[in-house]
Design an enzyme around this catalytic site. Structure first.
Site, short mmCIF file in Angstrom:
data_model
loop_
_atom_site.label_atom_id
_atom_site.label_comp_id
_atom_site.label_asym_id
_atom_site.label_seq_id
_atom_site.Cartn_x
_atom_site.Cartn_y
_atom_site.Cartn_z
N TYR A 25 114.51 90.49 -48.78
CA TYR A 25 114.42 89.39 -49.68
C TYR A 25 113.17 88.74 -49.61
CZ TYR A 25 117.32 85.31 -51.45
OH TYR A 25 117.87 84.09 -52.25
N SER A 27 109.47 89.03 -52.09
CA SER A 27 108.82 88.49 -53.31
C SER A 27 110.07 89.04 -54.50
CB SER A 27 107.48 89.42 -53.44
OG SER A 27 107.05 88.97 -54.75
N ARG A 48 116.64 92.23 -41.92
CA ARG A 48 116.85 92.09 -40.51
C ARG A 48 116.75 90.48 -40.23
NH1 ARG A 48 110.21 93.80 -39.60
NH2 ARG A 48 109.43 92.17 -41.00
N SER A 52 113.38 85.85 -44.15
CA SER A 52 114.05 86.23 -45.02
C SER A 52 115.28 85.98 -44.89
CB SER A 52 113.62 87.46 -45.60
OG SER A 52 112.20 87.79 -45.78
N ASP A 82 106.81 99.18 -49.08
CA ASP A 82 106.90 100.38 -49.21
C ASP A 82 106.48 101.08 -47.92
OD1 ASP A 82 107.04 100.58 -51.97
OD2 ASP A 82 105.14 99.58 -52.20
N GLU A 83 105.62 100.98 -47.15
CA GLU A 83 105.19 101.62 -46.04
C GLU A 83 106.45 101.34 -44.99
OE1 GLU A 83 103.95 98.54 -46.99
OE2 GLU A 83 104.01 97.27 -45.74
N HIS A 107 109.78 100.52 -57.18
CA HIS A 107 108.49 101.26 -57.37
C HIS A 107 108.70 102.55 -56.73
CE1 HIS A 107 104.39 102.04 -57.24
NE2 HIS A 107 103.85 101.95 -55.90
N ASP A 190 101.43 102.15 -61.94
CA ASP A 190 101.40 100.99 -61.17
C ASP A 190 100.32 100.82 -60.09
OD1 ASP A 190 103.34 98.62 -60.53
OD2 ASP A 190 102.92 99.41 -58.53
N SER A 251 84.30 79.79 -78.55
CA SER A 251 83.09 79.46 -79.48
C SER A 251 82.53 81.00 -80.05
CB SER A 251 81.97 78.96 -78.74
OG SER A 251 81.53 79.69 -77.55
N1 LIG Z 1 105.82 92.24 -54.93
C1 LIG Z 1 105.92 92.48 -56.31
O1 LIG Z 1 105.91 91.56 -57.05
C2 LIG Z 1 106.29 93.77 -56.59
C3 LIG Z 1 106.88 94.73 -55.71
N2 LIG Z 1 107.57 95.91 -56.10
C4 LIG Z 1 108.08 96.86 -55.15
O2 LIG Z 1 109.05 96.11 -54.60
C5 LIG Z 1 109.31 96.47 -53.03
C6 LIG Z 1 109.42 95.44 -52.28
O3 LIG Z 1 108.21 94.89 -52.17
P1 LIG Z 1 107.90 93.27 -52.06
O4 LIG Z 1 109.04 92.54 -52.81
O5 LIG Z 1 106.35 92.91 -52.29
O6 LIG Z 1 108.11 93.20 -50.27
P2 LIG Z 1 107.87 92.00 -49.55
O7 LIG Z 1 106.89 92.31 -48.17
O8 LIG Z 1 107.72 90.60 -50.24
O9 LIG Z 1 109.42 91.64 -49.09
C7 LIG Z 1 109.98 92.76 -48.07
C8 LIG Z 1 111.25 92.09 -47.35
O10 LIG Z 1 111.96 93.17 -46.45
C9 LIG Z 1 112.15 92.60 -45.46
N3 LIG Z 1 111.96 93.63 -44.44
C10 LIG Z 1 110.82 94.01 -43.96
N4 LIG Z 1 110.89 94.92 -43.03
C11 LIG Z 1 112.23 94.91 -42.85
C12 LIG Z 1 113.16 95.68 -41.76
N5 LIG Z 1 112.62 96.65 -40.94
N6 LIG Z 1 114.46 95.71 -42.17
C13 LIG Z 1 115.13 94.80 -43.00
N7 LIG Z 1 114.29 94.06 -43.75
C14 LIG Z 1 112.96 94.01 -43.80
C15 LIG Z 1 111.19 91.23 -45.32
O11 LIG Z 1 111.94 90.45 -44.50
P3 LIG Z 1 111.13 89.73 -43.03
O12 LIG Z 1 111.06 88.31 -43.74
O13 LIG Z 1 112.11 89.87 -42.02
O14 LIG Z 1 109.63 90.34 -43.12
C16 LIG Z 1 111.30 90.82 -46.71
O15 LIG Z 1 112.23 90.23 -47.12
C17 LIG Z 1 108.16 97.40 -52.92
O16 LIG Z 1 108.63 98.69 -53.35
C18 LIG Z 1 107.10 97.28 -54.12
O17 LIG Z 1 106.24 98.22 -54.38
C19 LIG Z 1 107.53 96.19 -57.51
C20 LIG Z 1 106.87 95.49 -58.26
C21 LIG Z 1 106.36 94.10 -57.93
C1 LIG Z 2 100.26 94.20 -59.58
C2 LIG Z 2 100.81 94.31 -58.00
C3 LIG Z 2 102.24 94.85 -58.26
O1 LIG Z 2 102.24 96.28 -58.77
C4 LIG Z 2 103.05 94.07 -59.22
C5 LIG Z 2 103.40 92.65 -58.82
O2 LIG Z 2 103.63 94.60 -60.24
C6 LIG Z 2 102.76 95.19 -56.84
O3 LIG Z 2 102.87 96.09 -56.33
O4 LIG Z 2 102.98 93.81 -56.11
MG LIG Z 3 103.25 96.57 -60.47
MG LIG Z 4 102.62 97.81 -57.19
#
Ligand SMILES: NC(=O)C1=CN([C@@H]2O[C@H](COP(=O)(O)OP(=O)(O)OC[C@H]3O[C@@H](n4cnc5c(N)ncnc54)[C@H](OP(=O)(O)O)[C@@H]3O)[C@@H](O)[C@H]2O)C=CC1
Ligand SMILES: CC[C@](O)(C(C)=O)C(=O)O
Ligand SMILES: [Mg+2]
Ligand SMILES: [Mg+2]
Length: 344
Positions: A25, A27, A48, A52, A82-83, A107, A190, A251
């Site tokens: 939960y 971004s 977890r 979030s 991702d990691e 992703h 991406d 301009s």
């Molecule tokens: N950021 C973006 O705008 C974009 C992201 N993506 C893809 O979306 C996916 C998510 O990225 P993003 O939204 O940036 O991630 P964030 O780091 O913003 O959020 C990750 C979430 O996962 C939770 N989390 C972390 N570790 C665990 C765990 N061990 N068990 C359960 N929950 C956990 C975190 O909660 P806690 O608060 O507890 O840490 C948090 O709510 C990725 O694959 C990324 O590449 C794709 C397009 C754009």
């Molecule tokens: C541009 C970064 C991005 O690919 C996205 C917001 O689309 C990401 O991994 O956060």
């Molecule tokens: Mg992107």
């Molecule tokens: Mg990306």
């Protein structure tokens, strides 16, 4: 032109009565969950315990440990960093996936680079908005949407494409248009976009411009306005009407400078470097480095992040933005613990 699909061409009935578990939960997670719920879908959250987890509860969702959310879901969208996806997948997702469920990603990193090998008895698809999660949410609330990509990796039920498209409609991407892709194409483009242009390229350009002016004796505040603040205003014009629209508003002097000096800064050498960046993505070299950096507990990432947060442009920017109340930061102000580590 490639075929883009829009809301009026997508049938969302396939997801009616189905339970969607959004795992993570952050971004993207908060944006997908809230948009899907407001689009009429049944959403639960798996996270977890912690920040979030509490936020999702505050937003009115039923929130479960990941394994519990997956057990009840017909569609599992993985929105973890991702990691961390591989370990959470093996521990809590794979053993609890229902036969015939759909497994989704925003992703393709983990599937494309072989970190996650999905079981054969589920649909696997990609629903990737082409924008930051907080903007996926904000644009949806404004009645618009961030365009997105969808791609099918595995079609176990014969309905994977229909489900993927319904999902993209639910998060608002089909308002901006959705384009079909593969996990390979989404992952490579991406990563390239964020490294060479949107994030890495843009921040390097802004910092180099700022440093050039400051090192030449100009005021840092002026350099900040010129190289960072105004960039948003210029990019807004490109977003609204392309390069031509931006050039219409500036301009003729600026436009002539754009034509003759832009290619002196970003030139064939820059493009050759971009091709190297792309090669490292295509060969898996970048992915390998990022996976190893995480296994080592991110020593380089942490050092660079601290140095970046302490760059003069950031210090000057913080001060100037605090004097411009109209420059709102709804993203960081909604977060209780902003991760800025500033020294001195
Ligand atoms: N950021 C973006 O705008 C974009 C992201 N993506 C893809 O979306 C996916 C998510 O990225 P993003 O939204 O940036 O991630 P964030 O780091 O913003 O959020 C990750 C979430 O996962 C939770 N989390 C972390 N570790 C665990 C765990 N061990 N068990 C359960 N929950 C956990 C975190 O909660 P806690 O608060 O507890 O840490 C948090 O709510 C990725 O694959 C990324 O590449 C794709 C397009 C754009
Ligand atoms: C541009 C970064 C991005 O690919 C996205 C917001 O689309 C990401 O991994 O956060
Ligand atoms: Mg992107
Ligand atoms: Mg990306």
């Amino acid at each position: 032109m490639a075929k883009l699909l829009y809301e009026n061409e997508i049938n969302t009935q396939v997801l009616e009565g189905k339970k969607i578990a959004v795992i993570g939960y952050g971004s993207q997670g908060h944006a997908h969950s809230l948009n899907l719920r407001e689009s009429g879908f049944d959403v639960v959250i798996g996270n977890r315990e912690g920040k979030s987890f509490n936020q999702a509860k505050e937003d009115g969702f039923a929130v479960y440990p990941v394994a519990e959310a997956v057990k009840q879901a017909d569609l599992v969208m993985i929105l973890l960093p991702d990691e961390l996806q591989q370990s959470v997948f093996e521990e809590s997702i794979r053993p609890n996936l229902k036969d015939g469920a759909a497994l989704a990603f925003a992703h393709g990193f983990n599937v494309h680079y072989g970190q996650i090998q999905p079981p054969s008895n589920v649909d696997v698809f990609l629903a990737a908005p082409k924008g930051p999660g907080h903007l996926v949410r904000r644009t949806y609330q404004e009645g618009a949407g961030v365009p997105g990509l969808y791609g099918i990796y595995q079609d176990y039920t014969g309905k994977a494409r229909e489900i993927a498209l319904a999902y993209t409609a639910g998060i608002g991407s089909a308002r901006g248009g959705v384009l079909e892709t593969s996990f390979q194409e989404e992952t490579e483009t991406d990563l390239f976009g964020e490294q060479a242009v949107l994030c890495g390229g843009a921040t390097a350009l802004v910092k180099a411009g700022f440093e050039t002016l400051v090192e030449a004796g100009y005021q840092p505040e002026l350099a900040y306005f010129e190289c960072l603040h105004e960039l948003k205003l210029i990019v807004d014009l490109m977003y609204e009407g392309g390069l031509e629209n931006m050039r219409y508003s500036i301009s003729d002097t600026a436009e002539w400078g754009d034509f003759v000096s832009g290619p002196r800064v970003v030139n064939d050498e820059t493009k050759a470097r971009m091709k190297e960046v792309l090669k490292d993505i295509q060969t898996g070299e970048f992915a390998k480095g990022w996976i190893l950096e995480n296994q080592a507990n991110r020593p380089k990432y942490t050092a660079i992040k601290n140095a970046e947060n302490n760059h003069l442009i950031e210090k000057v920017g913080r001060e100037l933005r605090s004097l411009m109340p109209f420059v709102k930061n709804p993203i960081q102000s909604e977060q209780k613990d902003v991760k800025v580590n500033v020294t001195n």
